[in-house]
Design a protein around this motif. Structure first.
Motif, PDB file in Angstrom:
ATOM      1  N   ALA A  74     -13.981 -15.618 -17.625  1.00 56.02           N
ATOM      2  CA  ALA A  74     -13.972 -15.557 -16.404  1.00 56.02           C
ATOM      3  C   ALA A  74     -13.278 -14.617 -15.952  1.00 56.02           C
ATOM      4  N   ASP A  75     -12.031 -14.067 -16.542  1.00 55.16           N
ATOM      5  CA  ASP A  75     -10.618 -13.092 -16.965  1.00 55.16           C
ATOM      6  C   ASP A  75     -11.440 -11.596 -16.479  1.00 55.16           C
ATOM      7  N   LEU A  80     -13.950  -6.722 -13.510  1.00 55.37           N
ATOM      8  CA  LEU A  80     -14.748  -5.827 -13.499  1.00 55.37           C
ATOM      9  C   LEU A  80     -15.298  -6.138 -12.065  1.00 55.37           C
ATOM     10  N   GLY A  81     -15.084  -7.430 -11.125  1.00 53.66           N
ATOM     11  CA  GLY A  81     -14.997  -7.666  -9.540  1.00 53.66           C
ATOM     12  C   GLY A  81     -14.417  -6.870  -9.253  1.00 53.66           C
ATOM     13  N   GLU A  82     -13.218  -6.790  -9.586  1.00 49.32           N
ATOM     14  CA  GLU A  82     -11.816  -5.977  -8.999  1.00 49.32           C
ATOM     15  C   GLU A  82     -11.912  -4.400  -8.827  1.00 49.32           C
ATOM     16  N   ALA A  83     -12.539  -4.098  -9.706  1.00 48.10           N
ATOM     17  CA  ALA A  83     -12.610  -2.761 -10.557  1.00 48.10           C
ATOM     18  C   ALA A  83     -13.216  -1.977  -9.673  1.00 48.10           C
ATOM     19  N   ARG A  88     -15.444   1.264  -4.645  1.00 47.40           N
ATOM     20  CA  ARG A  88     -15.755   1.322  -3.600  1.00 47.40           C
ATOM     21  C   ARG A  88     -14.649   2.025  -2.751  1.00 47.40           C
ATOM     22  N   VAL A  89     -13.824   1.182  -2.563  1.00 46.95           N
ATOM     23  CA  VAL A  89     -12.587   1.786  -1.627  1.00 46.95           C
ATOM     24  C   VAL A  89     -11.744   3.193  -1.959  1.00 46.95           C
ATOM     25  N   TRP A  90     -11.652   3.733  -3.486  1.00 46.68           N
ATOM     26  CA  TRP A  90     -11.671   5.001  -3.906  1.00 46.68           C
ATOM     27  C   TRP A  90     -12.765   5.724  -2.878  1.00 46.68           C
ATOM     28  N   LYS A  91     -14.462   5.366  -2.844  1.00 46.50           N
ATOM     29  CA  LYS A  91     -15.839   6.278  -2.460  1.00 46.50           C
ATOM     30  C   LYS A  91     -15.265   6.661  -1.228  1.00 46.50           C
ATOM     31  N   LYS A  92     -14.574   5.657  -0.633  1.00 46.29           N
ATOM     32  CA  LYS A  92     -15.019   5.127   0.775  1.00 46.29           C
ATOM     33  C   LYS A  92     -13.564   6.481   0.846  1.00 46.29           C
ATOM     34  N   SER A  93     -12.692   6.359   1.113  1.00 43.78           N
ATOM     35  CA  SER A  93     -11.401   6.877   1.218  1.00 43.78           C
ATOM     36  C   SER A  93     -11.437   8.722   0.567  1.00 43.78           C
ATOM     37  N   ALA A  94     -12.424   8.952  -0.275  1.00 42.70           N
ATOM     38  CA  ALA A  94     -12.697  10.212  -1.108  1.00 42.70           C
ATOM     39  C   ALA A  94     -14.068  10.698   0.087  1.00 42.70           C
ATOM     40  N   GLU A  95     -14.729  10.132   1.066  1.00 38.18           N
ATOM     41  CA  GLU A  95     -16.027  10.361   2.004  1.00 38.18           C
ATOM     42  C   GLU A  95     -15.350  11.103   3.032  1.00 38.18           C
ATOM     43  N   GLY A  96     -13.874   9.688   3.160  1.00 33.75           N
ATOM     44  CA  GLY A  96     -13.427  10.380   4.453  1.00 33.75           C
ATOM     45  C   GLY A  96     -13.553  11.694   4.086  1.00 33.75           C
TER      46      GLY A  96
END
Length: 105
Positions: A74-75, A80-83, A88-96
């Motif tokens: 479970a941990d 894994l979900g948080e990573a 996704r956030v890093w990818k979006k930030s890099a695209e911007g």
């Protein structure tokens, strides 16, 4: 009086099984093993209690090791979900900053 050397667990099990099968009495087993009847009685009680606990554990649910592994899964699933979200956030930030990437979805 000198205490006889301790018998290995395998020998104690063999003795207890012989008693339970009716092949020998507790008194005879004690004489052969050169221990007290109380010792043999204790081995028999411990053997039966452990078997009872094992059967009861089968009914009650997962063992403590299984519970530990389930908690670890479970941990790790949560991490894994948080990573994945962070990626996704890093990818979006890099695209911007750099424009759309070829691998973005």
């Amino acid at each position: 009086m000198v205490r006889p050397p301790a018998l290995p667990p395998e020998e104690k099990v063999r003795i207890v099984l012989s008693i339970l099968a009716g092949e020998i009495t507790v008194a005879e087993a004690a004489r052969r093993a050169k221990v007290s009847e109380q010792s043999v009685g204790n081995w028999k009680r411990q053997f039966l209690d452990s078997g009872r606990a094992g059967l009861a554990a089968g009914k009650s649910g997962p063992s403590s090791r299984e519970q530990q592994l389930e908690a670890q899964v479970a941990d790790l699933t949560q991490a894994l979900g948080e990573a994945a979200v962070e990626l996704r956030v890093w990818k979006k930030s890099a695209e911007g900053r750099l424009g759309p990437s070829r691998t973005s979805r």
